[in-house]
Design a protein around this motif. Sequence first.
Motif, PDB file in Angstrom:
ATOM      1  N   ASP A  76      15.553   1.804   1.169  1.00  0.00           N
ATOM      2  CA  ASP A  76      16.180   0.477   1.136  1.00  0.00           C
ATOM      3  C   ASP A  76      16.701   0.011   2.494  1.00  0.00           C
ATOM      4  O   ASP A  76      17.396  -0.981   2.586  1.00  0.00           O
ATOM      5  CB  ASP A  76      17.263   0.401   0.053  1.00  0.00           C
ATOM      6  N   PHE A  77      16.391   0.730   3.530  1.00  0.00           N
ATOM      7  CA  PHE A  77      16.691   0.328   4.908  1.00  0.00           C
ATOM      8  C   PHE A  77      18.190   0.156   5.177  1.00  0.00           C
ATOM      9  O   PHE A  77      18.569  -0.370   6.215  1.00  0.00           O
ATOM     10  CB  PHE A  77      15.961  -0.975   5.277  1.00  0.00           C
TER      11      PHE A  77
ATOM     12  N   ARG B 180       0.824  -1.213   0.000  1.00  0.00           N
ATOM     13  CA  ARG B 180       0.000   0.000   0.000  1.00  0.00           C
ATOM     14  C   ARG B 180       0.863   1.270   0.000  1.00  0.00           C
ATOM     15  O   ARG B 180       0.638   2.194   0.756  1.00  0.00           O
ATOM     16  CB  ARG B 180      -0.964  -0.002   1.186  1.00  0.00           C
ATOM     17  N   GLY B 181       1.888   1.207  -0.854  1.00  0.00           N
ATOM     18  CA  GLY B 181       2.719   2.385  -1.044  1.00  0.00           C
ATOM     19  C   GLY B 181       3.876   2.517  -0.075  1.00  0.00           C
ATOM     20  O   GLY B 181       4.789   3.296  -0.294  1.00  0.00           O
ATOM     21  N   ASP B 182       3.871   1.761   1.003  1.00  0.00           N
ATOM     22  CA  ASP B 182       4.954   1.880   1.978  1.00  0.00           C
ATOM     23  C   ASP B 182       5.956   0.746   1.822  1.00  0.00           C
ATOM     24  O   ASP B 182       5.568  -0.404   1.618  1.00  0.00           O
ATOM     25  CB  ASP B 182       4.408   1.825   3.406  1.00  0.00           C
ATOM     26  N   PRO B 183       7.249   1.089   1.955  1.00  0.00           N
ATOM     27  CA  PRO B 183       8.258   0.024   1.867  1.00  0.00           C
ATOM     28  C   PRO B 183       8.235  -0.851   3.120  1.00  0.00           C
ATOM     29  O   PRO B 183       8.040  -0.353   4.224  1.00  0.00           O
ATOM     30  CB  PRO B 183       9.563   0.806   1.778  1.00  0.00           C
ATOM     31  N   LEU B 184       8.412  -2.138   2.930  1.00  0.00           N
ATOM     32  CA  LEU B 184       8.511  -3.077   4.051  1.00  0.00           C
ATOM     33  C   LEU B 184       9.906  -3.665   4.032  1.00  0.00           C
ATOM     34  O   LEU B 184      10.425  -4.013   2.980  1.00  0.00           O
ATOM     35  CB  LEU B 184       7.542  -4.246   3.871  1.00  0.00           C
ATOM     36  N   ASP B 185      10.477  -3.809   5.216  1.00  0.00           N
ATOM     37  CA  ASP B 185      11.790  -4.429   5.327  1.00  0.00           C
ATOM     38  C   ASP B 185      11.596  -5.941   5.348  1.00  0.00           C
ATOM     39  O   ASP B 185      10.966  -6.469   6.251  1.00  0.00           O
ATOM     40  CB  ASP B 185      12.449  -3.956   6.623  1.00  0.00           C
TER      41      ASP B 185
ATOM     42  N   ARG C 135      14.818  -5.252  -4.577  1.00  0.00           N
ATOM     43  CA  ARG C 135      13.531  -4.792  -5.089  1.00  0.00           C
ATOM     44  C   ARG C 135      13.362  -3.290  -4.896  1.00  0.00           C
ATOM     45  O   ARG C 135      12.758  -2.618  -5.725  1.00  0.00           O
ATOM     46  CB  ARG C 135      12.388  -5.550  -4.387  1.00  0.00           C
ATOM     47  N   LEU C 136      13.888  -2.762  -3.796  1.00  0.00           N
ATOM     48  CA  LEU C 136      13.573  -1.371  -3.479  1.00  0.00           C
ATOM     49  C   LEU C 136      14.435  -0.385  -4.242  1.00  0.00           C
ATOM     50  O   LEU C 136      14.038   0.759  -4.430  1.00  0.00           O
ATOM     51  CB  LEU C 136      13.706  -1.133  -1.971  1.00  0.00           C
TER      52      LEU C 136
END
Length: 663
Positions: free
Chosen positions: A233-234, A198-203, A226-227
Amino acid sequence: MTAEDGQLEARLAEGEVFEPSDSFVSGANVTDPDVYEEFEENWPECWEAAAELLDWETDYDQVLDDSNPPFFEWFTDGELNASANCLDRHLEDRGDEVAIEWVGEPVDEANRTYTYEQLHREVNEFAAALRAQGVEEDDVVTMYMPMIPELPVAMLACARIGAPHSVVFAGFSADALATRMNAADSEYLVTCDGYYRRGDPLDHLDKANEGLAGVEGETTTVVVDRLGPNDDDFGHDLGDDQLDYDTLVEEHAGADVDPVTRDAEDMLFLMYTSGTTGKPKGVKHTTGGYLSWVSWTSQAVLDIKPEDTYFCSADIGWITGHSYIVYGPLALGTTTMMYEGTPDHPEQDRLWEIVDEYDATQLYTAPTAIRAFMKWGTEFPDRHDLSSLRLLGTVGEPINPRAWKWYYTHIGDEECPVVDTWWQTETGGMMITTLPGLKDMKPGAAGPPLPGVDVRIVDTMGEEVEPGQAGYLTVNKPWPGMLRTLYRNDERFINEYWAEYSDTDSDDPDDWVYFPEDGAKIDEDGYITVLGRVDDVINVSGHRLGTMEIESAIVGVEGVAEAAVVGGNHDIKGEAVYAYVITEDGYEGDDDLRERIIAGVEDAIGPIARPEQVVFTPDLPKTRSGKIMRRLLENIADGEEIGNTSTLRNPEIVDDIQKQVGN
Ligand code: WTA
């Protein structure tokens, strides 16, 4: 539900029948009504029709070897390679056609199109890279990835070199990853840095790393970026035993890897699924039987043709994605779509926007999604032109007639047949559903068994029940797509699926009956309505979860003495997790403990198993012999009438629990 809706549901439940439209029937792949009879008379040779859809390097000797039931073998001594069947053989005629149409989350406009030529290229390069990392034939390679194209690339690369894959759903927890890698002694992992929700990056890599810390042996990990090089990209640094996917593929640019010759009965992949006990089961699927089965059902039921743009909205981390996003569609040389995101982002018309934009010809999804679409309203599909659709499908859980009708009317415009397909991780592919060009549809009933599939609805003694009566679903003959065993656990394989209705001392294959642990009923026309699991497995949003796995996560939380988990009805999800918990002395059932219980479940399994309600109780309803009355706890969760409680040791507890649940 309004009164009007209630009436509609009741009317449909009485058996309204829908005929497939002429427009569909005239172009359908299977239209010969004799197919049922022919398959029955010609069993098991009828399954040559499935094997013929594949290219074999060596012809098989025997269609079925049933000399050692229940270890049935199909297409014995035949040789083939799954990756060659999904890629190489299409190159000459369809090399420039699209194999995978990947639609990413809208956030970074990262859509990608792979032609068969391009997919073949990348699969070869990654196969070479895996080999260079030491992966040998029969080594199990684990994948812990969301819906990104590198997942099917990695699966096909493994198939190419004869290394079985074990895909772990990205929504599962670190613990779940470690358990599955350990169970398979898997020393290789392919994962990614993160993905968008939903638009937010997940680690994601953080979770993968945590899982790897719990893996016993040495491991090598490949990480897909992927990011990309942005703020999201954390800041991960790869460890010593971790390699970057792009670098590896570049190093092997232009590499050609000959597909290894696999025996029909060689393992293609493992998939861990939930069962009655706390330990997930490693379902083993083979190369010849499985690939034949998913190809044949993709053609006969999903009506896939090479020129289609076929869209299945499942996740490849579950069996539906394996069989009907990757293997079946690619074996048939069609265009298969992959969507990374959720149906409600950026808006609740996302799926319809995709169908419209790509002119999707089929849509295969889950009842839980359809119920959500219904709730959101028709304005969302109405914004788009869905006339490219020719067929609709559902899978994973029973579909209620009202949701069926909504799908048929508002998505299919009453022109597309709806196939309600019953099957399981273990069956490899579809087993019960209408052949869309041949059979009328009855909302709520999956349909008759497929041709050549022998399903009977029986009572506890194994006797067939009368039409209309509830009984247990059984499968009386083997089929090519069936699981061959539970990985390294033949005994559990027999106990879980065969012991109930088979004469396990017999060598006669006719004495062996497969029990999928589902309840069902059949009508006068042979249409089967699947009623749901009769074991301790629950089905939340079409996702299969073991109540024992959830219970063991909960009792692992400090302060919990005992727990019972059941599935309660849920409007959208089908079922939801209800946890009844007894605290240890000195602990209070309060918000803090509730939060720790929820966190415990998310850590052990993943957010999909999160309890809808945690109910603290001083005791659980038990029989005099001390067995927890789960049925009663289900009734409470569903707000149903509680029957006679006089057989309980502690009937007074029921009232107390009911009040807390508040249904
Ligand atoms: C349930 C998913 C009713 C069933 C492919 C089965 C269904 C379990 C249907 C398998 C359907 C699947 N109607 N119930 N059309 N399809 N089920 O292994 O209880 O994740 O045993 O495979 O889902 O879940 P699994």
